[in-house]
Design a protein around this motif. Structure first.
Motif, PDB file in Angstrom:
ATOM      1  N   LEU A  46      -4.990   0.259 -13.625  1.00 10.42           N
ATOM      2  CA  LEU A  46      -4.030   0.454 -12.548  1.00 10.42           C
ATOM      3  C   LEU A  46      -3.452  -0.885 -12.124  1.00 10.42           C
ATOM      4  O   LEU A  46      -4.179  -1.873 -11.997  1.00 10.42           O
ATOM      5  N   ALA A  47      -2.133  -0.906 -11.911  1.00  7.22           N
ATOM      6  CA  ALA A  47      -1.448  -2.092 -11.402  1.00  7.22           C
ATOM      7  C   ALA A  47      -0.731  -1.711 -10.121  1.00  7.22           C
ATOM      8  O   ALA A  47      -0.116  -0.641 -10.040  1.00  7.22           O
ATOM      9  N   LEU A  98       0.165   3.040 -13.982  1.00  7.93           N
ATOM     10  CA  LEU A  98      -1.158   3.401 -14.492  1.00  7.93           C
ATOM     11  C   LEU A  98      -1.053   3.672 -15.988  1.00  7.93           C
ATOM     12  O   LEU A  98      -0.175   4.410 -16.423  1.00  7.93           O
ATOM     13  N   ARG A  99      -1.902   3.017 -16.748  1.00  2.00           N
ATOM     14  CA  ARG A  99      -1.988   3.292 -18.178  1.00  2.00           C
ATOM     15  C   ARG A  99      -3.283   4.092 -18.374  1.00  2.00           C
ATOM     16  O   ARG A  99      -4.373   3.637 -18.080  1.00  2.00           O
ATOM     17  N   THR A 113      -8.432   7.364  -4.181  1.00  3.05           N
ATOM     18  CA  THR A 113      -9.491   8.290  -4.585  1.00  3.05           C
ATOM     19  C   THR A 113      -8.924   9.437  -5.405  1.00  3.05           C
ATOM     20  O   THR A 113      -9.492   9.821  -6.434  1.00  3.05           O
ATOM     21  N   GLU A 114      -7.800   9.969  -4.986  1.00  2.00           N
ATOM     22  CA  GLU A 114      -7.174  11.079  -5.707  1.00  2.00           C
ATOM     23  C   GLU A 114      -6.648  10.616  -7.070  1.00  2.00           C
ATOM     24  O   GLU A 114      -6.794  11.322  -8.065  1.00  2.00           O
ATOM     25  N   LEU A 115      -6.060   9.442  -7.126  1.00  2.00           N
ATOM     26  CA  LEU A 115      -5.577   8.899  -8.395  1.00  2.00           C
ATOM     27  C   LEU A 115      -6.748   8.701  -9.363  1.00  2.00           C
ATOM     28  O   LEU A 115      -6.652   9.059 -10.539  1.00  2.00           O
ATOM     29  N   ASP A 116      -7.836   8.175  -8.869  1.00  2.00           N
ATOM     30  CA  ASP A 116      -9.032   7.971  -9.689  1.00  2.00           C
ATOM     31  C   ASP A 116      -9.585   9.313 -10.167  1.00  2.00           C
ATOM     32  O   ASP A 116      -9.987   9.456 -11.320  1.00  2.00           O
ATOM     33  N   LEU A 169      -7.935  12.236 -10.530  1.00  2.00           N
ATOM     34  CA  LEU A 169      -7.026  12.957 -11.419  1.00  2.00           C
ATOM     35  C   LEU A 169      -6.756  12.229 -12.736  1.00  2.00           C
ATOM     36  O   LEU A 169      -6.553  12.879 -13.762  1.00  2.00           O
ATOM     37  N   SER A 170      -6.715  10.914 -12.725  1.00  2.00           N
ATOM     38  CA  SER A 170      -6.310  10.151 -13.905  1.00  2.00           C
ATOM     39  C   SER A 170      -7.405   9.269 -14.469  1.00  2.00           C
ATOM     40  O   SER A 170      -7.259   8.761 -15.574  1.00  2.00           O
ATOM     41  N   GLY A 171      -8.442   9.062 -13.743  1.00  2.00           N
ATOM     42  CA  GLY A 171      -9.453   8.077 -14.082  1.00  2.00           C
ATOM     43  C   GLY A 171     -10.528   8.590 -14.997  1.00  2.00           C
ATOM     44  O   GLY A 171     -10.322   9.555 -15.709  1.00  2.00           O
TER      45      GLY A 171
END
Length: 173
Positions: free
Chosen positions: A23-24, A35-36, A69-72, A74-76
């Motif tokens: 994440l940047a 996010l890659r 937290t949601e990004l982590d 869903l995408s993490g």
């Protein structure tokens, strides 16, 4: 008795950055993000942490925590985070907001054992455009040249940070 906590090395093992979710961030009231994912797909955008009329002073930081937290989730899981390290702000409010977001980000990452690192503004601009003092328009043009369509300079900066992290292996290359 106080036990010292060893400092984390944010640099991933060789080539790990190419198979990790990273994440940047360009921190601010309007935060740019890129996010890659594990599969190499890059997504980016902006998110606003502008407080509402009846919000308390800490609500923007709680929203930022919930967003991370949601990004982590869903995408993490997110393996590492790079963010624009700003040393000089145009105004006091901007400096306070940046400091609060950075404190929130670093404590969130520490709790999860996620390494993080700031990247100086000049380093990002120089990598993206060849000039360490490039204007916002040049950063947007550089992101477009890579095939992205950033909505503003915040998203363009986050894209540039992400590409800097990937292409330099987090500053090692």
């Amino acid at each position: 008795m106080n036990t010292p906590i060893p400092a984390q090395d944010v640099r991933p093992e060789p080539d790990a950055i190419n198979r990790s979710c990273i994440l940047a961030l360009d921190l601010g009231t309007t935060t740019g993000w890129a996010l890659r994912s594990h599969d190499g797909l890059t997504t980016s955008g902006t998110v606003s942490f502008r407080p509402g009329r009846f919000d308390g002073g800490g609500m923007r930081y709680l929203r930022f925590t919930n967003w991370l937290t949601e990004l982590d989730r869903l995408s993490g899981p997110i393996a590492a985070i790079w963010f624009e390290e700003v040393r000089r702000h145009a105004g006091t409010d901007a400096a306070h907001i940046y400091g609060g977001l950075m404190a929130t980000l670093t404590s969130w990452a520490e709790l999860r054992g996620i390494p993080y690192q700031g990247v100086p503004v000049g380093t990002i601009k120089r990598h993206a455009t060849g000039k360490g003092n490039a204007p916002k328009e040049a950063m947007i043009a550089a992101a477009r040249a890579r095939g992205f369509s950033p909505t503003d300079d915040n998203e363009a900066d986050a894209i540039a940070i992400l590409h800097w992290a990937i292409e330099t292996n987090g500053g090692l290359g």
